[in-house]
Write an enzyme that holds these catalytic residues in place. Structure first.
Site, mmCIF file in Angstrom:
data_model
loop_
_atom_site.group_PDB
_atom_site.id
_atom_site.type_symbol
_atom_site.label_atom_id
_atom_site.label_comp_id
_atom_site.label_asym_id
_atom_site.label_seq_id
_atom_site.Cartn_x
_atom_site.Cartn_y
_atom_site.Cartn_z
ATOM 1 N N ASP A 92 14.898 7.609 4.308
ATOM 2 C CA ASP A 92 15.110 6.228 3.892
ATOM 3 C C ASP A 92 14.066 5.335 4.567
ATOM 4 O O ASP A 92 13.746 5.533 5.740
ATOM 5 C CB ASP A 92 16.528 5.794 4.284
ATOM 6 C CG ASP A 92 16.949 4.504 3.620
ATOM 7 O OD1 ASP A 92 16.367 3.444 3.934
ATOM 8 O OD2 ASP A 92 17.867 4.541 2.792
ATOM 9 N N ASN A 115 27.298 5.317 -3.192
ATOM 10 C CA ASN A 115 27.824 4.056 -3.703
ATOM 11 C C ASN A 115 27.743 4.068 -5.222
ATOM 12 O O ASN A 115 26.794 4.597 -5.789
ATOM 13 C CB ASN A 115 27.020 2.887 -3.142
ATOM 14 C CG ASN A 115 27.006 2.879 -1.630
ATOM 15 O OD1 ASN A 115 28.022 3.086 -0.992
ATOM 16 N ND2 ASN A 115 25.848 2.668 -1.052
ATOM 17 N N GLU A 159 22.896 -0.205 -4.900
ATOM 18 C CA GLU A 159 21.685 -1.021 -5.004
ATOM 19 C C GLU A 159 20.670 -0.456 -5.991
ATOM 20 O O GLU A 159 19.892 -1.207 -6.569
ATOM 21 C CB GLU A 159 21.056 -1.192 -3.624
ATOM 22 C CG GLU A 159 21.940 -1.987 -2.673
ATOM 23 C CD GLU A 159 21.347 -2.142 -1.286
ATOM 24 O OE1 GLU A 159 20.167 -1.768 -1.080
ATOM 25 O OE2 GLU A 159 22.059 -2.630 -0.410
ATOM 26 N N VAL A 160 20.642 0.867 -6.141
ATOM 27 C CA VAL A 160 19.697 1.500 -7.069
ATOM 28 C C VAL A 160 20.512 2.249 -8.115
ATOM 29 O O VAL A 160 21.317 3.109 -7.770
ATOM 30 C CB VAL A 160 18.750 2.467 -6.327
ATOM 31 C CG1 VAL A 160 17.798 3.142 -7.308
ATOM 32 C CG2 VAL A 160 17.970 1.739 -5.233
ATOM 33 N N HIS A 176 22.457 8.759 -5.984
ATOM 34 C CA HIS A 176 21.858 9.215 -4.736
ATOM 35 C C HIS A 176 22.931 9.335 -3.663
ATOM 36 O O HIS A 176 23.957 8.660 -3.704
ATOM 37 C CB HIS A 176 20.731 8.288 -4.275
ATOM 38 C CG HIS A 176 21.125 6.861 -4.074
ATOM 39 N ND1 HIS A 176 21.376 6.003 -5.130
ATOM 40 C CD2 HIS A 176 21.299 6.136 -2.953
ATOM 41 C CE1 HIS A 176 21.684 4.801 -4.647
ATOM 42 N NE2 HIS A 176 21.655 4.861 -3.326
ATOM 43 N N HIS A 209 23.443 9.437 0.553
ATOM 44 C CA HIS A 209 22.874 9.169 1.869
ATOM 45 C C HIS A 209 23.441 10.201 2.839
ATOM 46 O O HIS A 209 24.657 10.400 2.886
ATOM 47 C CB HIS A 209 23.296 7.792 2.392
ATOM 48 C CG HIS A 209 22.858 6.638 1.571
ATOM 49 N ND1 HIS A 209 21.802 5.829 1.928
ATOM 50 C CD2 HIS A 209 23.335 6.124 0.406
ATOM 51 C CE1 HIS A 209 21.645 4.877 1.034
ATOM 52 N NE2 HIS A 209 22.571 5.031 0.093
#
Length: 127
Positions: free
Chosen positions: A35, A97, A105-106, A110, A112
């Site tokens: 990140d 998320n 956010e994207v 994905h 993390h």
């Protein structure tokens, strides 16, 4: 379940090579990279190469090969980083998320991987 994939999101651009990344691991179906604004000493983003928006979208529509490759890649990264509690590491957290309430956010699925320090509670208690 219908999801509209935005092929102009930052992860799509990374997958196309338009934006550089600090690759941790790459397989046929998965890309993992550090990140750019890490929230812990280990903060790796793992993304499928396919056009999936959220975890549920990935689980519902990805091929078995994509799903297995993605999850095995996460396991390999955790092992290589030495963070697996079963192998003497101190543990890790994985977060995905989804949508507005999940603060995604994207709009590309994905995961993390966070580790390297105590991470505290997952959610603050509501007052």
């Amino acid at each position: 379940m219908a999801y509209a994939y935005d092929d102009q999101n930052i992860f799509a651009k990374i997958l196309r090579g338009e934006i550089p990344n600090d690759t941790v691991m790459e397989t046929e179906h998965t890309l993992a990279f550090n990140d750019i604004a890490p929230q812990a000493p280990v903060h790796v983003l793992v993304i499928p190469k396919g056009a999936y928006v959220t975890f549920d979208h990935f689980c519902a529509e990805a091929s078995e090969a994509e799903i297995v490759d993605f999850h095995r890649t996460v396991a390999r990264i955790c092992a290589e980083k030495g963070i697996c509690p079963g192998a003497g590491g101190d543990g890790f957290r994985v977060i995905s998320n989804a949508g507005v309430d999940g603060v995604q956010e994207v709009p590309h699925y994905h995961l993390h991987i966070l580790a390297g320090r105590p991470l505290g509670r997952m959610l603050a208690r509501a007052s």
